[in-house]
Design a protein around this motif. Structure first.
Motif, PDB file in Angstrom:
ATOM      1  N   PHE A  13       0.895  -1.165   0.000  1.00 28.59           N
ATOM      2  CA  PHE A  13       0.000   0.000   0.000  1.00 28.59           C
ATOM      3  C   PHE A  13       0.928   1.208   0.000  1.00 28.59           C
ATOM      4  O   PHE A  13       1.539   1.503   1.024  1.00 28.59           O
ATOM      5  CB  PHE A  13      -0.894   0.016   1.243  1.00 28.59           C
ATOM      6  CG  PHE A  13      -1.846  -1.153   1.323  1.00 28.59           C
ATOM      7  CD1 PHE A  13      -2.947  -1.241   0.480  1.00 28.59           C
ATOM      8  CD2 PHE A  13      -1.644  -2.168   2.257  1.00 28.59           C
ATOM      9  CE1 PHE A  13      -3.829  -2.308   0.560  1.00 28.59           C
ATOM     10  CE2 PHE A  13      -2.524  -3.237   2.337  1.00 28.59           C
ATOM     11  CZ  PHE A  13      -3.616  -3.304   1.483  1.00 28.59           C
ATOM     12  N   PHE A  16       4.348   0.937   1.885  1.00 25.72           N
ATOM     13  CA  PHE A  16       4.238   0.002   2.995  1.00 25.72           C
ATOM     14  C   PHE A  16       3.946  -1.417   2.507  1.00 25.72           C
ATOM     15  O   PHE A  16       3.006  -1.648   1.748  1.00 25.72           O
ATOM     16  CB  PHE A  16       3.120   0.472   3.932  1.00 25.72           C
ATOM     17  CG  PHE A  16       2.907  -0.442   5.091  1.00 25.72           C
ATOM     18  CD1 PHE A  16       3.821  -0.489   6.137  1.00 25.72           C
ATOM     19  CD2 PHE A  16       1.798  -1.278   5.132  1.00 25.72           C
ATOM     20  CE1 PHE A  16       3.633  -1.348   7.201  1.00 25.72           C
ATOM     21  CE2 PHE A  16       1.601  -2.141   6.199  1.00 25.72           C
ATOM     22  CZ  PHE A  16       2.527  -2.171   7.234  1.00 25.72           C
ATOM     23  N   ALA A  18       2.482  -4.711   3.319  1.00 19.72           N
ATOM     24  CA  ALA A  18       1.594  -5.363   4.288  1.00 19.72           C
ATOM     25  C   ALA A  18       1.813  -6.871   4.285  1.00 19.72           C
ATOM     26  O   ALA A  18       1.682  -7.531   5.316  1.00 19.72           O
ATOM     27  CB  ALA A  18       0.141  -5.037   3.965  1.00 19.72           C
ATOM     28  N   PRO A  37      -0.430 -11.321  15.248  1.00 13.83           N
ATOM     29  CA  PRO A  37      -0.932 -10.153  15.966  1.00 13.83           C
ATOM     30  C   PRO A  37      -1.615  -9.169  15.015  1.00 13.83           C
ATOM     31  O   PRO A  37      -1.475  -9.285  13.793  1.00 13.83           O
ATOM     32  CB  PRO A  37       0.324  -9.535  16.569  1.00 13.83           C
ATOM     33  CG  PRO A  37       1.429  -9.988  15.675  1.00 13.83           C
ATOM     34  CD  PRO A  37       1.027 -11.329  15.140  1.00 13.83           C
ATOM     35  N   SER A  38      -2.306  -8.219  15.585  1.00 18.61           N
ATOM     36  CA  SER A  38      -3.008  -7.206  14.816  1.00 18.61           C
ATOM     37  C   SER A  38      -2.031  -6.487  13.878  1.00 18.61           C
ATOM     38  O   SER A  38      -0.921  -6.128  14.277  1.00 18.61           O
ATOM     39  CB  SER A  38      -3.625  -6.214  15.808  1.00 18.61           C
ATOM     40  OG  SER A  38      -4.324  -5.248  15.101  1.00 18.61           O
ATOM     41  N   GLY A  39      -2.442  -6.349  12.628  1.00 14.30           N
ATOM     42  CA  GLY A  39      -1.623  -5.599  11.676  1.00 14.30           C
ATOM     43  C   GLY A  39      -0.552  -6.419  10.971  1.00 14.30           C
ATOM     44  O   GLY A  39       0.243  -5.873  10.214  1.00 14.30           O
ATOM     45  N   CYS A  40      -0.527  -7.746  11.185  1.00 10.07           N
ATOM     46  CA  CYS A  40       0.559  -8.551  10.597  1.00 10.07           C
ATOM     47  C   CYS A  40       0.295  -8.925   9.146  1.00 10.07           C
ATOM     48  O   CYS A  40       1.149  -9.507   8.489  1.00 10.07           O
ATOM     49  CB  CYS A  40       0.810  -9.801  11.426  1.00 10.07           C
ATOM     50  SG  CYS A  40      -0.461 -11.056  11.237  1.00 10.07           S
ATOM     51  N   GLY A  41      -0.903  -8.626   8.624  1.00 10.71           N
ATOM     52  CA  GLY A  41      -1.178  -8.903   7.217  1.00 10.71           C
ATOM     53  C   GLY A  41      -2.121 -10.070   6.962  1.00 10.71           C
ATOM     54  O   GLY A  41      -2.306 -10.486   5.821  1.00 10.71           O
ATOM     55  N   LYS A  42      -2.776 -10.563   7.997  1.00  8.79           N
ATOM     56  CA  LYS A  42      -3.684 -11.722   7.835  1.00  8.79           C
ATOM     57  C   LYS A  42      -4.870 -11.374   6.944  1.00  8.79           C
ATOM     58  O   LYS A  42      -5.190 -12.087   5.994  1.00  8.79           O
ATOM     59  CB  LYS A  42      -4.240 -12.190   9.197  1.00  8.79           C
ATOM     60  CG  LYS A  42      -3.230 -12.422  10.265  1.00  8.79           C
ATOM     61  CD  LYS A  42      -3.873 -12.831  11.571  1.00  8.79           C
ATOM     62  CE  LYS A  42      -4.765 -11.797  12.240  1.00  8.79           C
ATOM     63  NZ  LYS A  42      -4.049 -10.674  12.865  1.00  8.79           N
ATOM     64  N   THR A  43      -5.532 -10.268   7.292  1.00  7.27           N
ATOM     65  CA  THR A  43      -6.732  -9.881   6.538  1.00  7.27           C
ATOM     66  C   THR A  43      -6.376  -9.557   5.089  1.00  7.27           C
ATOM     67  O   THR A  43      -7.092  -9.947   4.166  1.00  7.27           O
ATOM     68  CB  THR A  43      -7.429  -8.685   7.219  1.00  7.27           C
ATOM     69  OG1 THR A  43      -7.833  -9.112   8.513  1.00  7.27           O
ATOM     70  CG2 THR A  43      -8.639  -8.217   6.441  1.00  7.27           C
ATOM     71  N   THR A  44      -5.263  -8.869   4.904  1.00  4.10           N
ATOM     72  CA  THR A  44      -4.828  -8.539   3.539  1.00  4.10           C
ATOM     73  C   THR A  44      -4.609  -9.832   2.743  1.00  4.10           C
ATOM     74  O   THR A  44      -5.007  -9.924   1.582  1.00  4.10           O
ATOM     75  CB  THR A  44      -3.545  -7.685   3.588  1.00  4.10           C
ATOM     76  OG1 THR A  44      -3.811  -6.552   4.416  1.00  4.10           O
ATOM     77  CG2 THR A  44      -3.131  -7.227   2.218  1.00  4.10           C
ATOM     78  N   GLU A 159     -11.813 -13.675  11.540  1.00  2.74           N
ATOM     79  CA  GLU A 159     -12.163 -13.487  12.959  1.00  2.74           C
ATOM     80  C   GLU A 159     -13.662 -13.623  13.193  1.00  2.74           C
ATOM     81  O   GLU A 159     -14.268 -12.723  13.810  1.00  2.74           O
ATOM     82  CB  GLU A 159     -11.699 -12.101  13.430  1.00  2.74           C
ATOM     83  CG  GLU A 159     -10.252 -11.818  13.081  1.00  2.74           C
ATOM     84  CD  GLU A 159      -9.367 -11.549  14.268  1.00  2.74           C
ATOM     85  OE1 GLU A 159      -9.845 -11.678  15.398  1.00  2.74           O
ATOM     86  OE2 GLU A 159      -8.189 -11.260  14.053  1.00  2.74           O
TER      87      GLU A 159
END
Ligand code: ATP
Length: 367
Positions: A13, A16, A18, A37-44, A159
């Motif tokens: 992005f 950055f 991701a 953890p939050s922000g590690c790129g799972k959702t992406t 999640e």
């Protein structure tokens, strides 16, 4: 059903990154958990598999089909989100039927399929209600029913249990796992909850800062973490990490503030390069015990260190003893309710077959 292959996918992005050069194959019918953890790129990562996002580099395959640039509707995938995303103005029946209507299934088949999905999720009695008349758990069942009703090749879950209370989460965890086993649908499930990952996944893929660190069955990731990050991210209470140097004096041993752990000779070969160097020692709280109070089961090789009881957490089923060893506080998990007085000197038995040693600079596991 289908095998999903991610081949060196990167997502940027702007400047950055991701997701960084992620390569991973998810087997046909497998339940794979993406954990981190939050922000590690799972959702992406999940969004790239779904087609909601396109990788900046790399390819995605479903079986032999390159789907990298296909829109979501041409992938035969379904998604379940944390926020349920059921439509408030539609009855449960119509919510579940929606994807079938979009695909122009005949009325009869729609009715049959909705019935089938509603029975599987045990929500047949709720088909005439609106989402506002449902509990959070029931709404999430509707979302899952709507996802499976089209019999997708790949089921993607982001999640899905986070909005439920703790008790319901445990129930739904088991139900989703059973349902997935029954349907045999290739499933990729995103969570930051290590207990969900351990209990649901056939394999767990641990991510941090956009990178895939380790992938393997839950027990392998738990017992043989390949890095300090994986070791400390999985397991509660967290693995104890201690500074130590590896010394050779007769045999090899780990020495740190207030402890000396002699190691079996067969570890000399693998640890040889580290003699005289600083390392990090990892010991899980459940891989130690307090002598005279409890025993380590099935342990062939152990070492003993001394400590002083600093604090006790009585959890009912377990007791967590916080012991002061030199300047370190070590947590020891004992089964049952074990009252030990604060300030008591104790001998701590350490299971050497479950001892971890990490390189200080790379944080990779040596053993
Ligand atoms: P969480 O568990 O909090 O959802 P996650 O592991 O799923 O976290 P992602 O949502 O994949 O993380 O986000 C990874 C990183 O990419 C984050 O730093 C996020 O801020 C960033 N990111 C995600 N989407 C975008 C976007 N559209 N534009 C810019 N940055 C983004």
């Amino acid at each position: 059903m289908v095998e999903v292959k991610l081949d060196r996918i990167t997502k940027r992005f702007g400047n950055f990154e991701a997701v960084k050069e992620l390569t991973l194959s998810i087997r046909d019918g497998e339940f794979l958990v993406l954990l981190g953890p939050s922000g590690c790129g799972k959702t992406t990562t999940l969004r790239m598999i779904s087609g909601l996002e396109t990788p900046t580099e790399g390819r995605i395959y479903f079986g032999d089909r390159d789907v990298t640039y296909l829109p979501p509707k041409d992938r035969n995938i379904s998604m379940v989100f944390q926020s349920y995303a059921v439509w408030p103005h539609m009855k449960v029946f119509d919510n579940i039927a929606f994807p079938l209507k979009v695909k122009k299934y005949p009325e009869d088949e729609i009715r049959q399929r909705v019935k089938w999905a509603a029975e599987l999720l045990q929500i047949e009695a709720l088909l005439d209600r609106y989402p506002a008349q449902l509990s959070g758990g029931q709404r999430q069942r509707v979302a899952v029913a709507r996802a499976i009703v089209v019999e997708p090749d790949v089921l993607l879950m982001d999640e899905p249990l986070s909005n439920l209370d703790a008790k319901l989460r445990v129930t739904m965890r088991a139900e989703i796992k059973k349902l997935q086993t029954k349907l045999g649908v290739t499933t990729i499930y995103v969570t930051h909850d290590q207990v969900e990952a351990m209990t649901m996944g056939d394999r767990i893929a641990v991510m941090n800062q956009g990178r895939l660190l380790q992938v393997g069955p839950p027990t392998e990731v738990y017992l043989k973490p390949n890095s300090l990050f994986v070791a400390t991210f999985i397991g509660a209470p967290e693995m104890n990490i201690l500074d130590a140097s590896l010394v050779e004096n007769g045999g090899i041993a780990l020495e740190g503030d207030g402890f000396r752990i002699p190691l079996p000779g067969d570890l000399r070969e693998v640890l040889g390069d580290y003699i005289g160097k600083e390392v990090l020692v990892g010991i899980r709280p459940e891989h130690m015990t307090v002598k005279g109070v409890s025993r380590l089961e099935h342990v062939t090789r152990s070492a003993e260190i001394e400590g002083v009881v600093d604090f006790i957490e009585a959890l009912g089923t377990d007791t967590i003893v916080h012991a002061k060893v030199g300047g370190n506080i070590i947590k020891i998990k004992l089964p049952g309710h074990i009252p030990i007085p604060l300030g008591e000197k104790i001998k701590i038995e350490v299971d050497l077959d479950n001892l971890h040693v990490f390189d200080r600079s790379t944080e990779k596991a040596i053993i």
